[in-house]
Design an enzyme around this catalytic site. Structure first.
Site, PDB file in Angstrom:
ATOM      1  N   CYS A  70      44.376  43.993  41.017  1.00  0.00           N
ATOM      2  CA  CYS A  70      44.090  44.889  39.897  1.00  0.00           C
ATOM      3  C   CYS A  70      44.731  44.308  38.644  1.00  0.00           C
ATOM      4  O   CYS A  70      45.942  44.035  38.642  1.00  0.00           O
ATOM      5  CB  CYS A  70      44.655  46.275  40.193  1.00  0.00           C
ATOM      6  SG  CYS A  70      44.560  47.448  38.813  1.00  0.00           S
ATOM      7  N   ASN A  71      43.943  44.131  37.593  1.00  0.00           N
ATOM      8  CA  ASN A  71      44.490  43.593  36.350  1.00  0.00           C
ATOM      9  C   ASN A  71      45.505  44.547  35.718  1.00  0.00           C
ATOM     10  O   ASN A  71      46.572  44.124  35.250  1.00  0.00           O
ATOM     11  CB  ASN A  71      43.357  43.328  35.355  1.00  0.00           C
ATOM     12  CG  ASN A  71      42.401  42.269  35.842  1.00  0.00           C
ATOM     13  OD1 ASN A  71      41.423  42.579  36.519  1.00  0.00           O
ATOM     14  ND2 ASN A  71      42.658  41.024  35.517  1.00  0.00           N
ATOM     15  N   CYS A 177      38.331  42.687  34.631  1.00  0.00           N
ATOM     16  CA  CYS A 177      38.682  43.791  35.526  1.00  0.00           C
ATOM     17  C   CYS A 177      38.084  43.453  36.880  1.00  0.00           C
ATOM     18  O   CYS A 177      36.918  43.044  36.964  1.00  0.00           O
ATOM     19  CB  CYS A 177      38.121  45.117  35.001  1.00  0.00           C
ATOM     20  SG  CYS A 177      38.271  46.511  36.156  1.00  0.00           S
TER      21      CYS A 177
END
Length: 261
Positions: A70-71, A177
Protein backbone atom coordinates in the site's frame (compact mmCIF):
# COMPACT_ATOMS: atom_id res chain seq x y z
CA UNK A 1 9.80 -19.62 2.37
CA UNK A 2 6.89 -17.65 3.77
CA UNK A 3 6.11 -14.08 2.66
CA UNK A 4 3.43 -11.88 4.21
CA UNK A 5 1.72 -8.93 2.53
CA UNK A 6 -0.41 -6.28 4.21
CA UNK A 7 -2.89 -3.59 3.15
CA UNK A 8 -6.25 -2.26 4.26
CA UNK A 9 -7.90 -4.06 1.34
CA UNK A 10 -7.27 -5.84 -1.93
CA UNK A 11 -4.67 -3.42 -3.31
CA UNK A 12 -2.07 -5.99 -2.25
CA UNK A 13 -3.30 -8.44 -4.92
CA UNK A 14 -0.94 -7.13 -7.61
CA UNK A 15 2.15 -7.62 -5.45
CA UNK A 16 0.82 -10.96 -4.23
CA UNK A 17 0.43 -12.19 -7.81
CA UNK A 18 3.96 -10.99 -8.59
CA UNK A 19 5.37 -12.91 -5.62
CA UNK A 20 3.41 -15.99 -6.66
CA UNK A 21 4.83 -15.78 -10.21
CA UNK A 22 8.41 -15.49 -8.95
CA UNK A 23 8.09 -18.13 -6.24
CA UNK A 24 5.08 -20.43 -6.67
CA UNK A 25 6.52 -22.54 -3.85
CA UNK A 26 6.34 -19.73 -1.27
CA UNK A 27 3.68 -19.79 1.43
CA UNK A 28 1.75 -16.50 1.47
CA UNK A 29 0.06 -14.67 4.33
CA UNK A 30 -2.28 -11.82 3.34
CA UNK A 31 -3.19 -9.50 6.22
CA UNK A 32 -6.09 -7.11 5.45
CA UNK A 33 -8.05 -4.70 7.63
CA UNK A 34 -11.75 -4.78 6.66
CA UNK A 35 -12.66 -3.44 10.13
CA UNK A 36 -10.54 -0.31 9.60
CA UNK A 37 -10.61 0.38 5.88
CA UNK A 38 -10.22 2.67 4.10
CA UNK A 39 -6.95 3.89 5.57
CA UNK A 40 -6.63 6.93 3.28
CA UNK A 41 -8.95 9.32 5.18
CA UNK A 42 -7.41 8.44 8.58
CA UNK A 43 -4.92 10.64 10.37
CA UNK A 44 -1.28 9.50 10.03
CA UNK A 45 -1.31 8.45 13.68
CA UNK A 46 -4.49 6.41 13.35
CA UNK A 47 -3.35 4.85 10.09
CA UNK A 48 -0.03 3.87 11.68
CA UNK A 49 -1.82 2.21 14.58
CA UNK A 50 -4.03 0.21 12.19
CA UNK A 51 -1.02 -0.75 10.07
CA UNK A 52 0.93 -1.93 13.11
CA UNK A 53 -1.97 -4.13 14.22
CA UNK A 54 -2.31 -5.68 10.77
CA UNK A 55 1.45 -6.19 10.53
CA UNK A 56 1.65 -7.82 13.94
CA UNK A 57 -1.15 -10.23 13.00
CA UNK A 58 0.92 -11.22 9.97
CA UNK A 59 4.14 -11.40 12.00
CA UNK A 60 2.50 -13.86 14.39
CA UNK A 61 2.44 -16.34 11.49
CA UNK A 62 6.26 -16.13 11.43
CA UNK A 63 6.89 -15.05 7.82
CA UNK A 64 10.38 -14.47 6.47
CA UNK A 65 9.50 -11.04 5.03
CA UNK A 66 6.62 -8.56 5.11
CA UNK A 67 5.57 -6.47 2.09
CA UNK A 68 3.58 -3.30 2.75
CA UNK A 69 1.37 -3.53 -0.33
CA UNK A 70 0.00 0.00 0.00
CA UNK A 71 1.48 3.35 -1.01
CA UNK A 72 -0.35 5.29 1.70
CA UNK A 73 0.73 2.93 4.48
CA UNK A 74 4.30 3.09 3.20
CA UNK A 75 4.25 6.89 3.36
CA UNK A 76 2.90 7.11 6.89
CA UNK A 77 3.78 3.87 8.66
CA UNK A 78 6.91 2.32 7.14
CA UNK A 79 9.27 3.87 9.69
CA UNK A 80 7.14 2.67 12.60
CA UNK A 81 6.74 -0.80 11.08
CA UNK A 82 10.47 -1.20 10.63
CA UNK A 83 11.16 0.07 14.14
CA UNK A 84 8.72 -2.50 15.54
CA UNK A 85 9.60 -5.54 13.41
CA UNK A 86 13.13 -5.28 12.03
CA UNK A 87 15.72 -6.75 12.04
CA UNK A 88 13.92 -10.01 12.84
CA UNK A 89 11.39 -9.45 10.06
CA UNK A 90 12.45 -7.51 6.92
CA UNK A 91 9.78 -4.96 5.91
CA UNK A 92 9.54 -3.88 2.25
CA UNK A 93 7.58 -0.75 1.34
CA UNK A 94 5.85 0.23 -1.90
CA UNK A 95 7.04 3.37 -3.68
CA UNK A 96 5.60 4.73 -6.96
CA UNK A 97 7.78 3.76 -9.93
CA UNK A 98 8.71 7.36 -10.77
CA UNK A 99 12.42 6.68 -11.25
CA UNK A 100 12.11 4.00 -13.99
CA UNK A 101 9.26 5.93 -15.62
CA UNK A 102 11.35 9.11 -15.80
CA UNK A 103 14.25 7.18 -17.31
CA UNK A 104 12.17 6.93 -20.49
CA UNK A 105 12.24 10.70 -20.83
CA UNK A 106 8.54 11.43 -20.51
CA UNK A 107 6.34 13.30 -20.64
CA UNK A 108 4.73 11.29 -17.89
CA UNK A 109 1.69 11.43 -15.63
CA UNK A 110 1.41 10.11 -12.09
CA UNK A 111 -2.03 8.76 -11.26
CA UNK A 112 -2.48 8.75 -7.48
CA UNK A 113 -5.09 9.20 -4.79
CA UNK A 114 -6.15 12.81 -4.14
CA UNK A 115 -4.41 12.66 -0.75
CA UNK A 116 -1.09 11.69 -2.36
CA UNK A 117 -1.34 14.00 -5.37
CA UNK A 118 0.57 17.18 -4.65
CA UNK A 119 1.86 15.83 -1.33
CA UNK A 120 5.34 16.61 -0.07
CA UNK A 121 6.12 12.90 -0.37
CA UNK A 122 5.25 12.69 -4.05
CA UNK A 123 6.80 16.06 -4.90
CA UNK A 124 10.04 14.89 -3.28
CA UNK A 125 10.08 11.74 -5.42
CA UNK A 126 9.50 13.85 -8.53
CA UNK A 127 12.31 16.22 -7.56
CA UNK A 128 14.74 13.39 -6.80
CA UNK A 129 13.98 11.06 -9.70
CA UNK A 130 12.27 13.04 -12.47
CA UNK A 131 14.12 16.34 -12.53
CA UNK A 132 13.85 17.83 -16.01
CA UNK A 133 11.13 15.43 -17.16
CA UNK A 134 7.65 16.90 -17.77
CA UNK A 135 5.39 15.46 -15.06
CA UNK A 136 1.65 15.88 -14.52
CA UNK A 137 0.12 14.82 -11.21
CA UNK A 138 -3.36 13.39 -11.77
CA UNK A 139 -5.73 12.96 -8.80
CA UNK A 140 -7.91 9.89 -9.28
CA UNK A 141 -11.06 10.66 -7.36
CA UNK A 142 -12.83 7.51 -6.17
CA UNK A 143 -10.79 5.05 -8.24
CA UNK A 144 -9.20 3.09 -5.39
CA UNK A 145 -12.55 2.84 -3.63
CA UNK A 146 -14.28 1.65 -6.81
CA UNK A 147 -11.59 -0.98 -7.41
CA UNK A 148 -11.91 -2.14 -3.81
CA UNK A 149 -15.65 -2.70 -4.30
CA UNK A 150 -15.19 -4.09 -7.85
CA UNK A 151 -17.85 -1.57 -8.88
CA UNK A 152 -17.39 -1.70 -12.64
CA UNK A 153 -19.39 1.40 -13.56
CA UNK A 154 -17.67 3.45 -10.86
CA UNK A 155 -14.28 2.21 -12.09
CA UNK A 156 -15.13 3.28 -15.65
CA UNK A 157 -16.26 6.72 -14.47
CA UNK A 158 -13.18 7.30 -12.28
CA UNK A 159 -10.78 6.13 -15.01
CA UNK A 160 -12.48 8.37 -17.58
CA UNK A 161 -12.29 11.38 -15.26
CA UNK A 162 -8.58 10.83 -14.61
CA UNK A 163 -7.89 10.25 -18.31
CA UNK A 164 -9.52 13.61 -19.06
CA UNK A 165 -6.98 15.25 -16.75
CA UNK A 166 -4.05 13.50 -18.45
CA UNK A 167 -2.36 15.64 -21.14
CA UNK A 168 -2.51 14.38 -24.73
CA UNK A 169 1.27 14.27 -25.06
CA UNK A 170 1.79 11.90 -22.12
CA UNK A 171 3.51 8.66 -23.16
CA UNK A 172 3.99 7.11 -19.71
CA UNK A 173 1.71 6.73 -16.69
CA UNK A 174 2.93 5.84 -13.20
CA UNK A 175 0.31 3.90 -11.25
CA UNK A 176 0.79 5.52 -7.85
CA UNK A 177 -1.70 3.38 -5.94
CA UNK A 178 -1.53 -0.41 -5.76
CA UNK A 179 -5.27 -0.71 -6.47
CA UNK A 180 -4.76 0.84 -9.91
CA UNK A 181 -2.60 -2.05 -11.08
CA UNK A 182 -5.68 -4.28 -10.94
CA UNK A 183 -7.29 -2.21 -13.72
CA UNK A 184 -4.13 -1.36 -15.64
CA UNK A 185 -5.45 -2.34 -19.05
CA UNK A 186 -8.57 -0.24 -18.60
CA UNK A 187 -6.32 2.71 -17.77
CA UNK A 188 -4.17 2.02 -20.84
CA UNK A 189 -7.23 1.93 -23.09
CA UNK A 190 -8.63 5.17 -21.63
CA UNK A 191 -5.41 7.18 -21.96
CA UNK A 192 -4.05 5.93 -25.28
CA UNK A 193 -4.50 8.55 -28.01
CA UNK A 194 -5.17 7.59 -31.65
CA UNK A 195 -2.06 7.88 -33.78
CA UNK A 196 0.30 8.14 -30.81
CA UNK A 197 2.78 5.51 -29.55
CA UNK A 198 1.50 2.78 -27.20
CA UNK A 199 1.16 4.00 -23.63
CA UNK A 200 3.75 2.72 -21.14
CA UNK A 201 2.47 1.90 -17.64
CA UNK A 202 4.72 1.62 -14.60
CA UNK A 203 3.44 -0.20 -11.52
CA UNK A 204 5.32 -1.26 -8.40
CA UNK A 205 4.27 -4.88 -7.91
CA UNK A 206 7.10 -6.59 -9.79
CA UNK A 207 9.81 -4.44 -8.22
CA UNK A 208 8.41 -4.95 -4.72
CA UNK A 209 8.27 -8.73 -5.15
CA UNK A 210 11.84 -8.80 -6.48
CA UNK A 211 13.04 -6.62 -3.59
CA UNK A 212 11.48 -8.99 -1.06
CA UNK A 213 13.44 -11.89 -2.54
CA UNK A 214 16.63 -9.83 -2.49
CA UNK A 215 16.13 -8.99 1.17
CA UNK A 216 15.83 -12.72 1.84
CA UNK A 217 18.87 -13.61 -0.27
CA UNK A 218 16.58 -15.77 -2.44
CA UNK A 219 16.39 -16.11 -6.19
CA UNK A 220 13.32 -16.19 -8.41
CA UNK A 221 12.24 -19.72 -9.24
CA UNK A 222 9.15 -19.40 -11.43
CA UNK A 223 9.41 -23.04 -12.38
CA UNK A 224 9.23 -24.29 -8.80
CA UNK A 225 6.44 -26.65 -7.83
CA UNK A 226 3.29 -24.56 -7.14
CA UNK A 227 2.81 -25.83 -3.61
CA UNK A 228 2.82 -22.53 -1.72
CA UNK A 229 -0.15 -22.17 0.62
CA UNK A 230 -2.36 -19.12 1.17
CA UNK A 231 -3.51 -17.76 4.53
CA UNK A 232 -5.84 -14.75 4.67
CA UNK A 233 -6.20 -12.65 7.83
CA UNK A 234 -9.08 -10.18 8.11
CA UNK A 235 -8.30 -7.68 10.89
CA UNK A 236 -6.41 -10.51 12.58
CA UNK A 237 -9.03 -13.22 12.05
CA UNK A 238 -8.37 -16.07 9.66
CA UNK A 239 -10.76 -15.98 6.71
CA UNK A 240 -10.91 -16.05 2.93
CA UNK A 241 -10.27 -13.61 0.12
CA UNK A 242 -12.96 -10.90 0.03
CA UNK A 243 -15.51 -11.49 -2.72
CA UNK A 244 -14.45 -8.40 -4.76
CA UNK A 245 -10.95 -9.90 -5.12
CA UNK A 246 -12.39 -12.56 -7.38
CA UNK A 247 -13.47 -9.90 -9.89
CA UNK A 248 -9.80 -9.55 -10.86
CA UNK A 249 -7.54 -12.01 -12.60
CA UNK A 250 -4.97 -11.69 -9.81
CA UNK A 251 -7.50 -12.77 -7.20
CA UNK A 252 -8.97 -15.60 -9.25
CA UNK A 253 -5.54 -16.98 -10.12
CA UNK A 254 -4.38 -16.77 -6.53
CA UNK A 255 -7.39 -18.69 -5.29
CA UNK A 256 -7.12 -21.28 -8.04
CA UNK A 257 -3.43 -22.13 -7.66
CA UNK A 258 -2.97 -21.82 -3.89
CA UNK A 259 -3.62 -24.85 -1.67
CA UNK A 260 -5.47 -24.14 1.56
CA UNK A 261 -3.17 -23.75 4.54
Amino acid sequence: MKIALMDSGIGLLAATAAVRRLRPDADLVLSLDPDGMPWGPRTPEDLTARALAVAEAAAARRPDALIVGCNTATVHALTALRARLEPELPVIGTVPAIKPAAAGGGPLAIWATPATTGSTYQRTLIRDFADGVPVTEVPCWGLAEAVERADQSAIDAAVAAAAALTPEEVTTVVLGCTHYELVAERIRAAVRRPGRPPLVLHGSAGAVAAQALRRLGARPAPGASPEGTLTVLLSGREGTLPAPALAYEEGRTLQAVSPAN
